[in-house]
Design a protein around this motif. Structure first.
Motif, short mmCIF file in Angstrom:
data_model
loop_
_atom_site.label_atom_id
_atom_site.label_comp_id
_atom_site.label_asym_id
_atom_site.label_seq_id
_atom_site.Cartn_x
_atom_site.Cartn_y
_atom_site.Cartn_z
N GLU A 272 1.15 73.96 -3.08
CA GLU A 272 0.07 74.17 -2.11
C GLU A 272 -0.95 75.07 -2.77
N GLY A 273 -2.07 74.51 -3.16
CA GLY A 273 -3.12 75.30 -3.81
C GLY A 273 -2.60 75.95 -5.08
N GLU A 274 -2.74 77.28 -5.17
CA GLU A 274 -2.28 78.02 -6.35
C GLU A 274 -0.78 78.24 -6.37
N PHE A 275 -0.09 77.88 -5.29
CA PHE A 275 1.32 78.20 -5.16
C PHE A 275 2.21 77.01 -5.51
N LEU A 276 3.29 77.33 -6.20
CA LEU A 276 4.30 76.36 -6.57
C LEU A 276 5.66 76.97 -6.26
N VAL A 277 6.45 76.27 -5.46
CA VAL A 277 7.81 76.69 -5.17
C VAL A 277 8.74 75.77 -5.94
N VAL A 278 9.67 76.36 -6.68
CA VAL A 278 10.62 75.59 -7.48
C VAL A 278 12.03 76.00 -7.08
N GLU A 279 12.81 75.00 -6.71
CA GLU A 279 14.20 75.22 -6.30
C GLU A 279 15.09 74.48 -7.28
N GLY A 280 16.19 75.12 -7.66
CA GLY A 280 17.05 74.43 -8.60
C GLY A 280 18.36 75.13 -8.87
N PHE A 281 19.00 74.69 -9.97
CA PHE A 281 20.33 75.14 -10.35
C PHE A 281 20.31 75.61 -11.80
N THR A 282 21.22 76.54 -12.09
CA THR A 282 21.40 77.02 -13.46
C THR A 282 22.89 77.00 -13.80
N PRO B 230 21.95 87.71 -7.76
CA PRO B 230 22.17 88.10 -9.15
C PRO B 230 23.65 88.27 -9.52
N ASP B 231 24.55 88.05 -8.57
CA ASP B 231 25.99 88.12 -8.84
C ASP B 231 26.48 86.75 -9.31
N TYR B 232 26.04 86.36 -10.51
CA TYR B 232 26.36 85.04 -11.05
C TYR B 232 27.86 84.80 -11.15
N GLY C 245 27.39 81.13 -7.95
CA GLY C 245 26.16 81.56 -8.60
C GLY C 245 25.37 80.39 -9.15
N GLY C 246 24.11 80.64 -9.40
CA GLY C 246 23.30 79.66 -10.10
C GLY C 246 22.28 78.90 -9.29
N ARG C 247 22.21 79.13 -8.00
CA ARG C 247 21.17 78.49 -7.20
C ARG C 247 19.98 79.45 -7.14
N ALA D 25 31.44 82.67 -17.30
CA ALA D 25 30.61 81.47 -17.17
C ALA D 25 30.36 81.16 -15.70
N TRP D 26 29.22 80.57 -15.42
CA TRP D 26 28.94 80.07 -14.08
C TRP D 26 28.27 78.71 -14.20
N HIS D 27 28.37 77.95 -13.14
CA HIS D 27 27.72 76.64 -13.09
C HIS D 27 27.47 76.33 -11.62
N ALA D 28 26.21 76.30 -11.22
CA ALA D 28 25.88 76.01 -9.82
C ALA D 28 26.57 74.71 -9.41
N GLY D 29 27.20 74.75 -8.27
CA GLY D 29 27.93 73.59 -7.77
C GLY D 29 29.41 73.68 -8.08
N GLN D 30 29.75 74.40 -9.16
CA GLN D 30 31.15 74.63 -9.49
C GLN D 30 31.56 76.06 -9.19
N SER D 31 30.58 76.95 -9.15
CA SER D 31 30.77 78.34 -8.75
C SER D 31 29.65 78.66 -7.76
#
Length: 146
Positions: free
Chosen positions: A81-91, A131-133, A108-110, A100-106
């Motif tokens: 929206e205009g100058e703004f960009l929202v990004v959602e995802g996994f790490t 931040p508690d990955y 953390g990571g979203r 180790a962490w993996h979003a969806g398996q632990s």
């Protein structure tokens, strides 16, 4: 377009800046040139950073937490929206202590990041995540013990 009018970046232009940011972050490459000199960056449990030197310090502090991190770029969701960009995802990745962490398996990571991008530079970045990955905060969240 008349000579006095300014170029209006597209949603794709903003996405390209964000993708470049995530790729550089994941590979440990310098990313400060993506930021405006007066950029404002917020990360959970860290003092907000204003200006390029404080942004540098924030990313140095955060970087010390990991031996590796990967943002799963092909699966990111974007809202613009205009100058703004929202990004959602996994790490996924490995913390400095070897956890180790993996979003969806632990747990953390979203994440969800809100960028304000002007003239091809990040002016504002708010990073929303837990931040508690490694799911180690069992004292305050006893359901993590099971």
């Amino acid at each position: 377009m008349t000579p006095s009018s300014s170029f209006a970046p597209s949603a794709e232009d903003h996405k390209a800046v964000a993708v470049d940011y995530f790729k550089r972050l994941d590979t440990g490459r310098d990313l400060l040139d993506l930021f405006d000199e007066e950029a404002y960056v917020c990360f959970p449990k860290h003092v907000p950073a204003r200006g390029i030197e404080e942004v540098r310090r924030l990313f140095t502090d955060i970087g010390a937490l990991f031996t590796s991190i990967v943002h799963e770029i092909p699966y990111l969701n974007y809202i613009t929206e205009g100058e703004f960009l929202v990004v959602e995802g996994f790490t996924h990745g490995v913390l400095a202590d070897g956890t180790a962490w993996h979003a969806g398996q632990s747990l953390g990571g979203r994440f969800c990041n809100v960028f304000q991008i002007r003239d091809g530079k990040i002016h504002r970045l708010f990073i929303y995540l837990d931040p508690d990955y490694g799911d180690a905060d069992t004292e305050r969240f006893p359901w993590l013990r099971s």
